[in-house]
Write an enzyme that holds these catalytic residues in place. Structure first.
Site, PDB file in Angstrom:
ATOM      1  N   THR A  10      -6.596  -1.785   0.839  1.00 59.74           N
ATOM      2  CA  THR A  10      -5.884  -1.008  -0.174  1.00 59.74           C
ATOM      3  C   THR A  10      -6.758  -1.082  -1.726  1.00 59.74           C
ATOM      4  O   THR A  10      -7.424  -1.847  -1.843  1.00 59.74           O
ATOM      5  CB  THR A  10      -4.742  -0.764  -0.218  1.00 59.74           C
ATOM      6  OG1 THR A  10      -4.615   0.222  -1.041  1.00 59.74           O
ATOM      7  CG2 THR A  10      -3.881  -2.259  -1.076  1.00 59.74           C
ATOM      8  N   ASP A  72      -2.056   3.407   7.204  1.00 61.64           N
ATOM      9  CA  ASP A  72      -2.221   4.482   7.000  1.00 61.64           C
ATOM     10  C   ASP A  72      -0.863   5.373   7.540  1.00 61.64           C
ATOM     11  O   ASP A  72       0.373   5.366   8.159  1.00 61.64           O
ATOM     12  CB  ASP A  72      -2.826   5.575   8.120  1.00 61.64           C
ATOM     13  CG  ASP A  72      -2.910   6.579   7.690  1.00 61.64           C
ATOM     14  OD1 ASP A  72      -3.614   6.689   6.410  1.00 61.64           O
ATOM     15  OD2 ASP A  72      -3.129   7.402   8.588  1.00 61.64           O
TER      16      ASP A  72
END
Length: 199
Positions: A10, A72
């Site tokens: 991320t 996710d």
């Protein structure tokens, strides 16, 4: 003993803070893609949270050579057929500011009574090890879509997600309160137990 480096796929500093807080008592060092100098964009074209999370974890692990975690997550609104779901980050276009997205959701739900405004934040965490091992954890937090955006904490759809058990919107919770109940927090704690067995 050397600390194990785990890369979290991320660029979101909020997520890195969250995962570091949850994994603080493990002998691991969590780094972001930015820390690792990885700038590649993984195309999240899966139809489920798990497909997207695993695709991202595997692709970034292959570049970094390190154990890689990826998540996710998204918002499922029952009155909208579980939309935006896996498309939460891209709902109305990636560049659309969240206040505009909130207005569109409020507009869609304006005739929907409170008991039918049920929604949940879903999170799937995937781990890819260089030796081929794969792990997946999954969790959710239930709530309702409120009638206004409230709170300064959190990110994404937190300001419109009302958590009945807390009597507050997600964005009104402190980071500690949010970590205790959030979909990502719960999925990360499950992943932590899976990692303990593997490391």
């Amino acid at each position: 003993m050397e600390r194990t480096t785990i890369l979290f796929a991320t660029k979101n500093k909020g997520k890195i803070r969250e995962i570091n807080a949850i994994l603080a008592d493990m002998d691991v060092n969590v780094v972001s893609m930015e820390d690792a100098g990885i700038t590649v964009e993984v195309v999240e074209d899966g139809t489920t949270f798990e497909e997207n999370a695993m695709k991202k974890a595997v692709e970034i692990m292959e570049i970094s050579g390190k154990i890689t975690l990826s998540d996710d997550s998204g918002l499922e609104i029952d009155a909208m057929g579980k939309a935006p779901g896996v498309y939460s980050a891209r709902f109305m276009g990636e560049e659309t500011p969240y206040p505009e997205r909130f207005r569109a959701i409020f507009e869609k739900l304006k005739e929907v009574p409170e008991e039918k405004r049920t929604a949940r934040f879903v999170s799937c965490i995937a781990a890819a090890f260089p030796d081929g091992r794969r792990l997946v954890s999954y969790d959710a937090v239930e709530g309702i879509i409120g009638w206004e955006a409230k709170g300064e904490n959190g990110f994404g759809y937190d300001p419109i997600f009302y958590v009945p058990e807390k009597g507050k919107y997600m964005a009104e919770l402190s980071p500690e309160e949010k970590n205790a109940i959030s979909h990502r927090g719960k999925a990360l704690r499950k992943m932590k137990e899976l990692l303990r067995k593997e490391l």
